[in-house]
Scaffold this motif. Structure first.
Motif, mmCIF file in Angstrom:
data_model
loop_
_atom_site.group_PDB
_atom_site.id
_atom_site.type_symbol
_atom_site.label_atom_id
_atom_site.label_comp_id
_atom_site.label_asym_id
_atom_site.label_seq_id
_atom_site.Cartn_x
_atom_site.Cartn_y
_atom_site.Cartn_z
ATOM 1 N N ALA A 229 60.627 67.586 -23.617
ATOM 2 C CA ALA A 229 61.277 66.372 -23.799
ATOM 3 C C ALA A 229 61.546 65.472 -22.786
ATOM 4 N N VAL A 230 62.125 65.919 -21.780
ATOM 5 C CA VAL A 230 62.549 65.049 -20.467
ATOM 6 C C VAL A 230 61.103 64.485 -20.075
ATOM 7 N N LEU A 231 59.983 65.504 -19.892
ATOM 8 C CA LEU A 231 58.882 64.942 -19.282
ATOM 9 C C LEU A 231 58.358 63.627 -19.995
ATOM 10 N N THR A 232 58.689 63.516 -21.400
ATOM 11 C CA THR A 232 57.754 62.702 -21.963
ATOM 12 C C THR A 232 58.840 61.256 -22.495
ATOM 13 N N ARG A 233 60.096 61.713 -22.405
ATOM 14 C CA ARG A 233 61.183 60.768 -22.923
ATOM 15 C C ARG A 233 61.837 59.897 -21.952
ATOM 16 N N SER A 234 62.112 60.641 -20.932
ATOM 17 C CA SER A 234 63.015 59.886 -19.807
ATOM 18 C C SER A 234 62.320 58.977 -19.111
ATOM 19 N N TYR A 235 62.920 57.822 -19.110
ATOM 20 C CA TYR A 235 62.146 56.684 -18.400
ATOM 21 C C TYR A 235 62.121 56.975 -16.750
ATOM 22 N N TYR A 236 63.020 57.767 -16.142
ATOM 23 C CA TYR A 236 63.223 57.999 -14.750
ATOM 24 C C TYR A 236 62.311 58.944 -14.530
ATOM 25 N N ILE A 237 62.018 60.191 -15.407
ATOM 26 C CA ILE A 237 61.057 60.884 -14.918
ATOM 27 C C ILE A 237 59.783 60.410 -15.257
ATOM 28 N N VAL A 238 59.467 59.512 -16.319
ATOM 29 C CA VAL A 238 58.129 58.968 -16.547
ATOM 30 C C VAL A 238 57.723 58.091 -15.265
ATOM 31 N N VAL A 239 58.700 57.368 -14.714
ATOM 32 C CA VAL A 239 58.182 56.598 -13.740
ATOM 33 C C VAL A 239 57.674 57.441 -12.255
ATOM 34 N N LEU A 240 58.359 58.540 -11.957
ATOM 35 C CA LEU A 240 57.845 59.496 -10.984
ATOM 36 C C LEU A 240 56.606 59.866 -11.413
ATOM 37 N N GLU A 241 56.463 60.451 -12.758
ATOM 38 C CA GLU A 241 55.396 60.602 -12.875
ATOM 39 C C GLU A 241 53.881 60.071 -12.671
ATOM 40 N N VAL A 242 54.112 58.719 -13.190
ATOM 41 C CA VAL A 242 53.144 57.904 -12.934
ATOM 42 C C VAL A 242 52.845 57.351 -11.463
ATOM 43 N N GLN A 243 53.684 57.450 -10.554
ATOM 44 C CA GLN A 243 53.612 57.395 -9.240
ATOM 45 C C GLN A 243 53.021 58.754 -8.673
ATOM 46 N N VAL A 244 53.379 59.687 -9.210
ATOM 47 C CA VAL A 244 52.681 61.138 -8.850
ATOM 48 C C VAL A 244 51.065 61.107 -9.264
ATOM 49 N N VAL A 245 50.740 60.318 -10.263
ATOM 50 C CA VAL A 245 49.431 60.568 -10.749
ATOM 51 C C VAL A 245 48.662 59.314 -9.520
ATOM 52 N N VAL A 246 49.288 58.328 -9.174
ATOM 53 C CA VAL A 246 48.635 57.499 -8.223
ATOM 54 C C VAL A 246 48.533 58.268 -6.946
ATOM 55 N N VAL A 247 49.276 59.087 -6.620
ATOM 56 C CA VAL A 247 49.455 59.479 -5.275
ATOM 57 C C VAL A 247 48.171 60.578 -5.562
ATOM 58 N N PHE A 248 48.081 61.212 -6.390
ATOM 59 C CA PHE A 248 46.886 62.372 -6.852
ATOM 60 C C PHE A 248 45.607 61.709 -6.725
ATOM 61 N N ILE A 249 45.706 60.519 -7.259
ATOM 62 C CA ILE A 249 44.180 59.974 -7.282
ATOM 63 C C ILE A 249 43.874 59.444 -5.867
ATOM 64 N N LEU A 250 44.938 59.086 -5.074
ATOM 65 C CA LEU A 250 44.542 58.614 -3.651
ATOM 66 C C LEU A 250 44.383 60.219 -2.591
ATOM 67 N N GLU A 251 44.928 61.112 -3.152
ATOM 68 C CA GLU A 251 44.599 62.409 -2.502
ATOM 69 C C GLU A 251 43.042 62.795 -2.783
ATOM 70 N N LEU A 252 42.486 62.574 -3.918
ATOM 71 C CA LEU A 252 41.119 62.753 -4.562
ATOM 72 C C LEU A 252 40.150 61.941 -3.747
ATOM 73 N N ALA A 253 40.740 60.689 -3.583
ATOM 74 C CA ALA A 253 39.400 59.552 -2.813
ATOM 75 C C ALA A 253 39.456 59.718 -1.422
ATOM 76 N N PHE A 254 40.759 60.300 -0.871
ATOM 77 C CA PHE A 254 40.723 60.490 0.725
ATOM 78 C C PHE A 254 40.915 61.707 0.890
ATOM 79 N N ALA A 255 40.369 62.739 0.522
ATOM 80 C CA ALA A 255 40.573 64.339 0.515
ATOM 81 C C ALA A 255 40.284 64.762 1.700
ATOM 82 N N SER A 256 41.098 65.632 2.494
ATOM 83 C CA SER A 256 40.858 66.324 3.465
ATOM 84 C C SER A 256 41.050 67.766 3.590
ATOM 85 N N SER A 257 40.850 68.481 4.634
ATOM 86 C CA SER A 257 41.227 70.073 4.522
ATOM 87 C C SER A 257 42.257 70.341 5.298
ATOM 88 N N ASN A 258 43.087 69.206 5.241
ATOM 89 C CA ASN A 258 44.495 69.553 5.859
ATOM 90 C C ASN A 258 45.426 70.417 5.109
#
Length: 609
Positions: A229-258
């Motif tokens: 419920a928290v993952l989908t209903r809390s504004y504060y968690i949803v904000v973090l989730e959206v930002q994590v998705v953006v970071v994940f997309i950037l990691e895919l685009a600029f992938a490395s073996s690090n």
């Protein structure tokens, strides 16, 4: 009633800080004695910060950040760097916000300001809780210890923590816009700091959600239902989730073996510390949860999440990895808070301290305090112990003789291996002088590229082969001390077993020449120039060339095609005879293609002509 309501509303508007904690407004200030202690601790922490930043030894990461600022000053925001680690991303999948601030204010002032923000938020949180002895211990210890975190020199992480602290303040104050802005600034400064913020916010949200359920509904299964419920209903968690998705997309685009592997000692400390904290939280903080199920207390949930994430990162190699050790910087205040709570509970239950049910908690509390003190000391003591040598290596005069020699003798298309120092100053001074080096300063990039140096069986034959593979023409050896990964390398160079020939010696530095070095682009080529994002070479045949640069979908040849070799480097097929070049080119089409390439959906895009 109306008049009373209006008055409280006006008071709320005139003081933003009254919303710091909904149930404990800041009008409930601590007693004079407690307040004096908190104010003195806050003042002392500011003085500590000033002394450590402006008079203390340089931090272990500080020169990497000097280099980032140097690149930003001369080239702007570039996304690729040919002068570190056989080519690596720069700004693309790392930090950007603190360098934009540092470009304006300077590195040291930026470090001071972000540390001051963190200390200020800690002080504001302490005000409504100053009369509570255990919480007062926590805040005083935090204010005194946190300034030592500047000795890491990690501007990105310090900035991320500062923005995360303000985000936590905004979370308690229910300031959604401020929370959105500061979490965005935090994640563009340090995803790791934002990860710690996410653990804290998620733990509190779980606690609040579960504690609001009816008495008959407090089953263990409902913890997971509450989490969903928290993952989908809390504004504060949803904000973090959206930002994590953006970071994940950037990691895919600029992938490395690090990746940053856990050492056995790091893993053991994290596991033992987390388990002790969870168990003792159940004992000492049981009443605070106002529930029959003390395992849902925010601290217990937080440590459980931290432990779970750490174990996953121990198994799955990622760039975060052992950076989870950063929790050590606040481990002692947290341990003191938990131990104080446990001692208070034990004292109420058994004044004789002889009850068998009591003794394990006492032993556990002492063990937790000792472990956290050792953990904190091991993380901050390094730069302080090597202060004299660190200061010498931070001076341009220390490196200028080596730079002068290399400028006169190093041919274009070759690199220099510098036996790594604890300050990693070479990662700034040589690349800033346009001298490509084999290593740099990011442990995450060091492991996949230079794993040989971390092994115990480093022989001259293996070392020479590694130097050839990295296109090193010279090796620079200082008098020490050395990074733990470079001790075997320094010993080998100083021994008679080394095949390298000494060609230069000064008071602090010795330079060795590598026999028969291989250029960055080979065979049948002559490298004309190596720039930050470009390599220009003269090609004498159309055969496939080996380029000692890590492959990236954003690398574009002037002719022919690029593919990735089994070792992760770049193969250049069918170049034209004559002057050719490789350059890093960012376009949105390539950005989308790079994401598809990382997912295995699209094939190589790096073709021209």
């Amino acid at each position: 009633m109306k008049q009373r309501f209006r008055r409280s509303k006006v008071e709320h508007k005139t003081s933003f800080f009254k919303a710091l904690y909904k149930m404990k407004p800041l009008t409930q200030t601590p007693s004079n004695r407690a307040l004096r202690l908190l104010v003195l601790s806050f003042g002392f922490s500011i003085l500590e910060t000033l002394v450590l930043i402006f008079k203390g030894p340089p931090g272990t990461d500080v020169f990497a950040h000097y280099y980032y600022l140097d690149v930003l000053s001369h080239h702007g925001i570039v996304l690729w760097n040919n002068f570190w680690y056989e080519g690596t991303y720069l700004f693309a999948n790392y930090s950007i916000t603190p360098y934009l601030i540092g470009q304006i204010l300077g590195l040291k002032i930026t470090e001071f300001l972000v540390t001051l923000v963190t200390l200020s938020v800690g002080f504001l949180f302490s005000l409504p809780n100053g009369d509570s002895q255990d919480q007062r211990y926590f805040f005083v210890t935090f204010l005194v210890i946190w300034p030592f975190s500047v000795e890491s020199g990690d501007l990105a992480y310090l900035s991320g923590v500062a923005f995360a602290a303000v985000s936590l303040f905004a979370y308690y104050s229910k300031k959604r816009v401020l929370y959105l802005i500061t979490t965005a600034l935090s994640i563009t400064s340090s995803p790791l700091a934002t990860g710690f913020l996410a653990i804290a916010v998620f733990s509190i949200e779980i606690h609040r959600t579960f504690s609001c359920k009816k008495e008959g509904n407090r089953a263990l299964a409902n913890v997971f239902a509450s989490a969903t419920a928290v993952l989908t209903r809390s504004y504060y968690i949803v904000v973090l989730e959206v930002q994590v998705v953006v970071v994940f997309i950037l990691e895919l685009a600029f992938a490395s073996s690090n990746f940053y592997p856990f050492f056995a000692s790091d893993a053991a400390i994290i596991i033992v510390f987390s388990l002790l904290s969870i168990v003792l939280s159940l004992k000492g903080l049981q009443d605070d949860s106002k529930s029959k199920h003390p395992f849902i207390h925010p601290l217990a949930v937080g440590f459980a999440l931290y432990l779970a994430i750490s174990v996953v990162l121990m198994v799955i190699p990622t760039p975060v990895g052992a950076n989870m050790n950063k929790l050590s910087e606040i481990s002692l205040p947290v341990s003191l808070y938990i131990a104080t709570k446990v001692m208070k509970k034990v004292r109420l239950r058994d004044n004789a301290y002889t009850n068998r049910t009591v003794r394990p908690y006492l032993v556990g509390s002492i063990a937790l305090l000792v472990l956290s003190a050792y953990w904190t000391y091991s993380e901050v003591s390094g730069p302080l112990l090597d202060a004299g040598q660190a200061y010498r290596q931070s001076q341009p005069s220390y490196w200028s003789p080596a730079i002068s020699f290399l400028r006169a003798h190093l041919k274009p298309g070759f690199r220099v291996e510098v036996v790594d120092t604890p300050t990693h100053a070479e990662a700034y001074f040589l690349p800033a002088a346009q001298i490509p080096i084999v290593r740099g300063w990011f442990r995450q990039a060091d492991f996949p590229n230079n794993e040989l140096l971390y092994r115990s069986n480093l022989s001259d034959k293996k070392y020479l082969s590694w130097l050839h593979n990295t296109s090193a023409a010279y090796v620079v050896l200082t008098k020490g001390p050395y990074d733990f990964s470079a001790v075997k390398e320094a010993t080998l160079l100083a021994s008679k077993e080394s095949a390298l020939k000494e060609v230069y010696r000064s008071q602090d530095i010795t330079i060795y020449r590598v026999p028969y070095p291989l250029p960055i682009v080979s065979p049948n080529t002559k490298v004309v120039r190596v720039g930050l994002e470009t390599i220009v070479t003269k090609v004498y045949s159309t055969k496939t060339l080996m380029v000692s640069i890590n492959f990236s979908p954003f690398l574009v040849p002037s002719s022919g095609c690029l593919t990735k070799s089994q070792s992760g480097l770049t193969l250049w097929h069918n170049p034209k005879v004559g002057v050719d070049s490789l350059h890093f080119s960012f376009t949105w089409r390539r950005f989308l293609g790079a994401i598809g390439y990382s997912l295995g959906v699209t094939s190589n895009l790096s073709c021209r002509g």
